[in-house]
Scaffold this motif. Structure first.
Motif, PDB file in Angstrom:
ATOM      1  N   PRO A 154     -15.736  15.530 -29.090  1.00 13.98           N
ATOM      2  CA  PRO A 154     -15.600  14.512 -28.105  1.00 13.98           C
ATOM      3  C   PRO A 154     -15.008  14.951 -26.762  1.00 13.98           C
ATOM      4  O   PRO A 154     -14.038  15.729 -26.800  1.00 13.98           O
ATOM      5  N   ASP A 155     -14.925  14.230 -25.742  1.00 13.01           N
ATOM      6  CA  ASP A 155     -14.041  14.528 -24.647  1.00 13.01           C
ATOM      7  C   ASP A 155     -14.063  12.957 -23.847  1.00 13.01           C
ATOM      8  O   ASP A 155     -14.881  12.708 -23.034  1.00 13.01           O
ATOM      9  N   THR A 156     -13.192  12.534 -24.453  1.00 16.91           N
ATOM     10  CA  THR A 156     -12.909  11.043 -23.722  1.00 16.91           C
ATOM     11  C   THR A 156     -11.758  11.345 -22.773  1.00 16.91           C
ATOM     12  O   THR A 156     -11.528  10.129 -22.206  1.00 16.91           O
ATOM     13  N   GLY A 157     -11.406  12.223 -22.486  1.00 16.93           N
ATOM     14  CA  GLY A 157     -10.456  12.433 -21.326  1.00 16.93           C
ATOM     15  C   GLY A 157      -8.852  12.145 -21.864  1.00 16.93           C
ATOM     16  O   GLY A 157      -8.015  12.256 -21.159  1.00 16.93           O
ATOM     17  N   SER A 158      -8.675  11.864 -23.074  1.00 16.31           N
ATOM     18  CA  SER A 158      -7.259  11.729 -23.517  1.00 16.31           C
ATOM     19  C   SER A 158      -7.461  12.302 -24.877  1.00 16.31           C
ATOM     20  O   SER A 158      -8.311  12.303 -25.795  1.00 16.31           O
ATOM     21  N   LEU A 159      -6.133  12.992 -25.432  1.00 14.49           N
ATOM     22  CA  LEU A 159      -5.932  13.421 -26.930  1.00 14.49           C
ATOM     23  C   LEU A 159      -6.169  12.537 -27.672  1.00 14.49           C
ATOM     24  O   LEU A 159      -6.931  12.758 -28.887  1.00 14.49           O
ATOM     25  N   ARG A 160      -5.590  11.353 -27.644  1.00 15.14           N
ATOM     26  CA  ARG A 160      -5.654  10.386 -28.686  1.00 15.14           C
ATOM     27  C   ARG A 160      -7.181   9.729 -28.837  1.00 15.14           C
ATOM     28  O   ARG A 160      -7.519   9.681 -29.970  1.00 15.14           O
ATOM     29  N   VAL A 212      -7.459  20.053 -29.099  1.00 12.70           N
ATOM     30  CA  VAL A 212      -6.030  20.428 -28.711  1.00 12.70           C
ATOM     31  C   VAL A 212      -5.824  21.315 -27.628  1.00 12.70           C
ATOM     32  O   VAL A 212      -5.028  21.195 -26.636  1.00 12.70           O
ATOM     33  N   GLY A 213      -6.778  22.176 -27.373  1.00  9.59           N
ATOM     34  CA  GLY A 213      -6.745  22.984 -26.292  1.00  9.59           C
ATOM     35  C   GLY A 213      -6.891  22.225 -25.118  1.00  9.59           C
ATOM     36  O   GLY A 213      -6.205  22.902 -24.067  1.00  9.59           O
ATOM     37  N   VAL A 244       0.315  18.194 -24.916  1.00 11.45           N
ATOM     38  CA  VAL A 244       0.876  18.950 -25.732  1.00 11.45           C
ATOM     39  C   VAL A 244       1.253  20.374 -25.407  1.00 11.45           C
ATOM     40  O   VAL A 244       0.774  20.907 -24.480  1.00 11.45           O
ATOM     41  N   GLY A 245       1.934  20.897 -26.230  1.00 13.20           N
ATOM     42  CA  GLY A 245       2.333  22.431 -26.027  1.00 13.20           C
ATOM     43  C   GLY A 245       1.461  23.285 -26.311  1.00 13.20           C
ATOM     44  O   GLY A 245       0.287  23.112 -27.064  1.00 13.20           O
ATOM     45  N   ALA A 246       1.296  24.480 -25.727  1.00 16.59           N
ATOM     46  CA  ALA A 246       0.589  25.720 -25.743  1.00 16.59           C
ATOM     47  C   ALA A 246       0.182  25.939 -27.576  1.00 16.59           C
ATOM     48  O   ALA A 246      -1.166  26.437 -27.721  1.00 16.59           O
TER      49      ALA A 246
END
Length: 206
Positions: A88-94, A149-150, A158-160
């Protein structure tokens, strides 16, 4: 994923010498038939004859290509129990995590999930099937997780190095435990709680 969604490409692990290759539509029918028979009758009831009947092909078609039901199952393992997860690509990690874990829940509850549940008992005593079942439904999880996550790392959420943490295993592990062992509900509320109180905190820890 439904039976009609089974991808058409089936890769046989071993084909009998001189055996003709089938067309893709027949490959898809055979893969779908394996899911159907496993879900209905379990591994003990997965016979070459039952698959041929469910697929609408002659028994000779199956026996020319595979010499045993284990060989048949291994050849369609990728499409039967490890369908590719949509990323998915919702625009946010959550949002991405909720969408991805919801897809896992749907997979567990669909034909592939029923087939996997039927298969697990047989896997314990069969080293060949054990190897094949390392490509169970979460086999494509790592790739989907890495993408989600990337993207979040690029957005600065988030961190790398977050993709390589234990957080990658927490979501699927909890869902699989409920699905296989406890029988507790698997619904939108569970997915949201899991993301908000377990996965995201682990990803965002220093």
């Amino acid at each position: 994923m439904t039976q009609c969604d089974v991808p058409p490409a089936v890769r046989p692990t071993r084909t009998r010498a001189g055996g003709p290759r089938l067309d893709r539509s027949r490959d898809a029918a055979i893969a779908s038939a394996v899911v159907q028979v496993l879900g209905r009758a379990g591994y003990a009831g997965l016979t070459m004859d039952a698959v041929a009947m469910a697929a609408g092909v002659g028994k000779a078609t199956i026996y020319r290509r595979w010499s045993s039901k284990a060989e048949l199952l291994l050849s369609v393992m990728d499409v039967v129990v490890a369908p590719v997860l949509d990323v998915p690509d919702t625009g946010s990690l959550r949002g991405d995590l909720i969408a991805l874990l919801t897809e896992v829940v749907e997979l567990f509850g669909g034909p592939s999930g029923r087939a996997i549940r039927s298969l697990l008992g047989a896997v314990i005593d069969d080293p060949v099937l054990q190897e094949g079942c390392r490509r169970l439904p979460l086999a494509n999880w790592d790739a989907a997780w890495g993408t989600v996550v990337g993207r979040a790392a690029e957005r600065g959420e988030v961190g790398a190095g977050a993709a390589g943490t234990v957080a990658a295993e927490v979501g699927p592990a909890v869902l699989a435990l409920r699905w296989l062992v406890t029988g507790r509900p698997l619904d939108d509320a569970v997915v949201a709680e899991l993301v908000d109180h377990a996965v995201l905190p682990l990803l965002r820890r220093p």
